[in-house]
Design an enzyme around this catalytic site. Sequence first.
Site, PDB file in Angstrom:
ATOM      1  N   GLU A 107      -4.760  -1.863   4.258  1.00 49.99           N
ATOM      2  CA  GLU A 107      -3.789  -0.948   5.291  1.00 49.99           C
ATOM      3  C   GLU A 107      -4.267   0.291   5.349  1.00 49.99           C
ATOM      4  OE1 GLU A 107       0.030  -1.290   3.536  1.00 49.99           O
ATOM      5  OE2 GLU A 107       0.936  -0.283   5.201  1.00 49.99           O
TER       6      GLU A 107
ATOM      7  N   ASP B 163       5.657   7.508   7.137  1.00 52.87           N
ATOM      8  CA  ASP B 163       6.837   7.335   6.709  1.00 52.87           C
ATOM      9  C   ASP B 163       7.034   8.624   5.664  1.00 52.87           C
ATOM     10  OD1 ASP B 163       6.191   4.971   7.912  1.00 52.87           O
ATOM     11  OD2 ASP B 163       6.849   3.605   6.317  1.00 52.87           O
TER      12      ASP B 163
HETATM   13  C1  GLC Z   1       4.426   1.351   7.476  1.00 51.35           C
HETATM   14  C2  GLC Z   1       3.702   2.236   8.254  1.00 51.35           C
HETATM   15  C3  GLC Z   1       3.961   2.296   9.706  1.00 51.35           C
HETATM   16  C4  GLC Z   1       3.566   0.780  10.078  1.00 51.35           C
HETATM   17  C5  GLC Z   1       4.297  -0.351   9.237  1.00 51.35           C
HETATM   18  C6  GLC Z   1       3.639  -1.587   9.472  1.00 51.35           C
HETATM   19  O1  GLC Z   1       5.699   1.394   7.481  1.00 51.35           O
HETATM   20  O2  GLC Z   1       4.127   3.543   7.904  1.00 51.35           O
HETATM   21  O3  GLC Z   1       3.226   3.219  10.536  1.00 51.35           O
HETATM   22  O4  GLC Z   1       3.935   0.771  11.519  1.00 51.35           O
HETATM   23  O5  GLC Z   1       4.021   0.014   7.720  1.00 51.35           O
HETATM   24  O6  GLC Z   1       2.216  -1.617   9.502  1.00 51.35           O
END
Ligand code: GLC
Length: 433
Positions: free
Chosen positions: A398, A168
């Site tokens: 995460e 992102d």
């Molecule tokens: C965030 C990450 C993306 C991922 C999502 C859900 O937006 O940047 O890559 O798929 O979270 O985990």
Amino acid sequence: MMIDTRRAAELDTQARQILQDNDRGGFTVPTARLYPYQWNWDSAFAARGFGEIDKDRAWTELDTLFEAQWPDGMVPHIIFRRDDPDYFPGPRIWQSGTTPPSSGYSQPPVAATVVRDLYEAGPKETAEPRARALFPKLLAWHRWFHEQRDPDGLGVIAVAHPWESGRDNSPDWDEPMSKVDTSGVEPYERRDTVQIHAEMRPTKVDYDRYIALIQFGRDCGWDSREIARNGPFFAADPGLTFVLLRADRDLLALAGAFGEAGAKSEIEAWIARAEGGAGYLWNPQARAYCARDLRSGEQSDGVSSVSFLSLYAGLKDGDHERSNIESLERISRVCRYSVPSFDPEHPKFDSLRYWRGPTWCVVNELIGRGLAERGYSELARRVRGDTGALIENAGFFEYFCPITGRGAGGGDFTWTAATWLAWASPKHFATKD
Ligand code: GLC
């Protein structure tokens, strides 16, 4: 590698539990509350994790993902099966007009690679019909990327929103995103910073721009051609380009196995174009594959971890490969826990802010796999060992600080647990690099 057997078994159990707890009935959420829907590449990784414990459940994860495929082949990055107040921007902002409602962008297409893995793991009687049913859907999705995200046939794949890259707020998008006009952004309230400390999340300026792009897509009725030609943001992404190139090779293997001759030649042409086009992303100053703004031609100047996916993509590009590996060695000397999402020696590096520095286990899995396949065994072991150590010391977060190993963002994360089960757990060390 240093993890003892009892501790490894405990972590295996925890990882299985996380997959089960995040199961919402046929699909998983990335983590409760922060991400309460089905996400695209998260589900592909989840399927790899489920493949270690319950093959049928693994296939179902992929089936539910493709339930949301758009008529033009696009597979959206978020699937909204219900409206959840914990997440912004939800279905009312996107207005996809599809059933189930979804976002209007895609995400890195890891799924074909996972389908091939599951198919080859067998057993044939159950795996083959599941893989055959998914094959035309995968083909349509890949075709959508080649046509709608590479409309000029450059051989590199662009993203129309940073979220489409899966990375992102990477510095890769700073320059093209700085030109996005936010004056028409409607008032909104973020939900992510209510749950996670703001220093670990994208900034308010980032978010205004994310919303401006969604409004453009929504206002043109999610017309892919219009988005590619006139959208405020369109940037070639080494991550997407390499993940798709790899996925095309895996889809080609499936086309061969299923006797799909027409599909085979179409996929071969995509592969040839990508092999010829990748050089467009090479940045000789950064000595890496870097994102490029397709509106201005300007290139990002820092090394993102996705540069190292050229090996996973199966690119054999001599000098570039050597330079790329030297960059990875340099970066791994600076960071205790490889592979940081952005170069730790670059001024924009930020060890805790999402895709501007932290280490992400799923990207490590892809990098590690590519390194092992190309024979860089020592580096492959380093990346896998660091991934295991992060999880062992901090838990199934995460993402992680590459310097201290601190876990960050959401906890009990599906794709971190899946990566542990499918790749980082010591039980794999005897069989794979
Ligand atoms: C965030 C990450 C993306 C991922 C999502 C859900 O937006 O940047 O890559 O798929 O979270 O985990």
